[in-house]
Design an enzyme around this catalytic site. Structure first.
Site, PDB file in Angstrom:
ATOM      1  N   SER A 134      44.593  22.681 -10.848  1.00 49.01           N
ATOM      2  CA  SER A 134      44.211  23.511  -9.711  1.00 49.01           C
ATOM      3  C   SER A 134      42.822  24.092  -9.996  1.00 49.01           C
ATOM      4  CB  SER A 134      45.265  24.608  -9.494  1.00 49.01           C
ATOM      5  OG  SER A 134      44.931  25.436  -8.401  1.00 49.01           O
ATOM      6  N   TYR A 148      37.825  23.979  -0.021  1.00 46.29           N
ATOM      7  CA  TYR A 148      38.314  23.644  -1.358  1.00 46.29           C
ATOM      8  C   TYR A 148      39.472  24.558  -1.739  1.00 46.29           C
ATOM      9  CZ  TYR A 148      38.089  22.959  -6.457  1.00 46.29           C
ATOM     10  OH  TYR A 148      38.387  22.704  -7.774  1.00 46.29           O
ATOM     11  N   LYS A 152      43.557  23.849  -2.763  1.00 51.36           N
ATOM     12  CA  LYS A 152      44.154  24.321  -4.010  1.00 51.36           C
ATOM     13  C   LYS A 152      45.295  25.308  -3.756  1.00 51.36           C
ATOM     14  CE  LYS A 152      41.636  21.978  -6.876  1.00 51.36           C
ATOM     15  NZ  LYS A 152      42.252  20.839  -7.597  1.00 51.36           N
TER      16      LYS A 152
END
Length: 271
Positions: A134, A148, A152
């Site tokens: 992660s 992004y 995650k």
């Protein structure tokens, strides 16, 4: 006993260092990359201990095929590392639909496909460890990195559920949340078309990245070896002193905010 690894995104960065660390201690590795020529050094240094496999993790069928090939070749899988990724940069208003979909296809769905492919094999052998790479952005979202972070955060939620589901079968799951590390992540970054009003925010973020002390990816890879060797590995682990210190501060602020607004919880219940 030596371990058998399946690692996505092994061509560079942290994935490459994890493969090197595992191989150097005598483990065997199925290393995947879009272009297996990038794995030539691993093969040259470690020979038959490496199985190079071409894989685009966004292709579900290809992910299942690669995992099965690795299992057939080595006879088992002990550690599955979902590392394939890239960074999408841009303010939320700047992000294009396809850019967002592509980010999620790689960073989230790619990890889901590999995980789903591996689970029946790990359950059957009654052991195994799924490691999701992660990010600190999976714990704390930063400006200009919303796309992004979204991928995650999705991976974090999925894996927290996964860990509880597979524990009865002897399978473990860990989320590794690195801060800034000295990898070539910027070379694969995708940037949205900028809107001028977000220029100052973008500059602030770039300045923070420039001034952050980057961690050593080789040291991070060695730390991961200790995690997969642990009898009771953590569900989440932060990599990098900055990540740990920063997250402590953020969670203190979250707890403070929740406490200040706690009275609304009873009001929302109608109490």
């Amino acid at each position: 006993m030596s371990k058998i690894w399946f690692i996505t995104g092994s061509s560079r960065g942290l994935g490459h260092r994890i493969a090197q660390a595992a191989l150097r201690r005598g483990d065997r590795v199925a290393a995947t990359a879009r272009d297996t020529r990038a794995l030539a050094d691993l093969v040259a240094d470690h020979g038959d201990a490496v199985l190079p496999l071409p894989l685009d993790v966004t292709d579900r069928a290809a992910a299942f095929n690669a995992v099965q090939r690795a299992h057939d070749h080595f006879g088992r899988l002990d550690v599955v590392v979902n590392n394939a990724d890239y960074a999408l940069g841009g303010a939320v208003e700047e992000l294009g639909e396809q850019q967002l979909r592509d980010q999620l296809e790689t960073a989230f769905f790619g990890a889901v496909w590999v995980t789903q492919a591996a689970l029946p094999l790990l359950r059957a052998q009654g052991s195994g460890h799924i490691v999701q790479i992660s990010s600190l952005s999976g714990v704390v979202a930063h400006p200009i990195m919303g796309g992004y972070a979204a991928a995650k955060w999705a991976l974090e939620g999925l894996t927290e559920s996964l860990a509880q589901e597979v524990a009865p079968f002897g399978v473990k799951a860990t989320l590794v949340e690195p801060g800034a590390f000295a990898t070539d992540v910027t070379s694969s970054a995708v940037l949205a078309t900028p809107i001028d009003v977000y220029g100052p925010t973008r500059q602030d973020v770039l300045a923070q990245l420039t001034n952050s002390k980057a961690g050593d990816p080789a040291a991070a890879a060695r730390a991961l070896l200790r995690i997969v060797d642990a009898e009771k590995p953590p569900l989440r682990v932060l990599f990098g002193a900055h990540a740990y210190e920063f997250t402590q501060h953020v969670y203190a602020e979250r707890l403070k905010s929740w406490s200040e607004w706690a009275y609304l919880s009873t009001e929302a219940d109608g109490a």
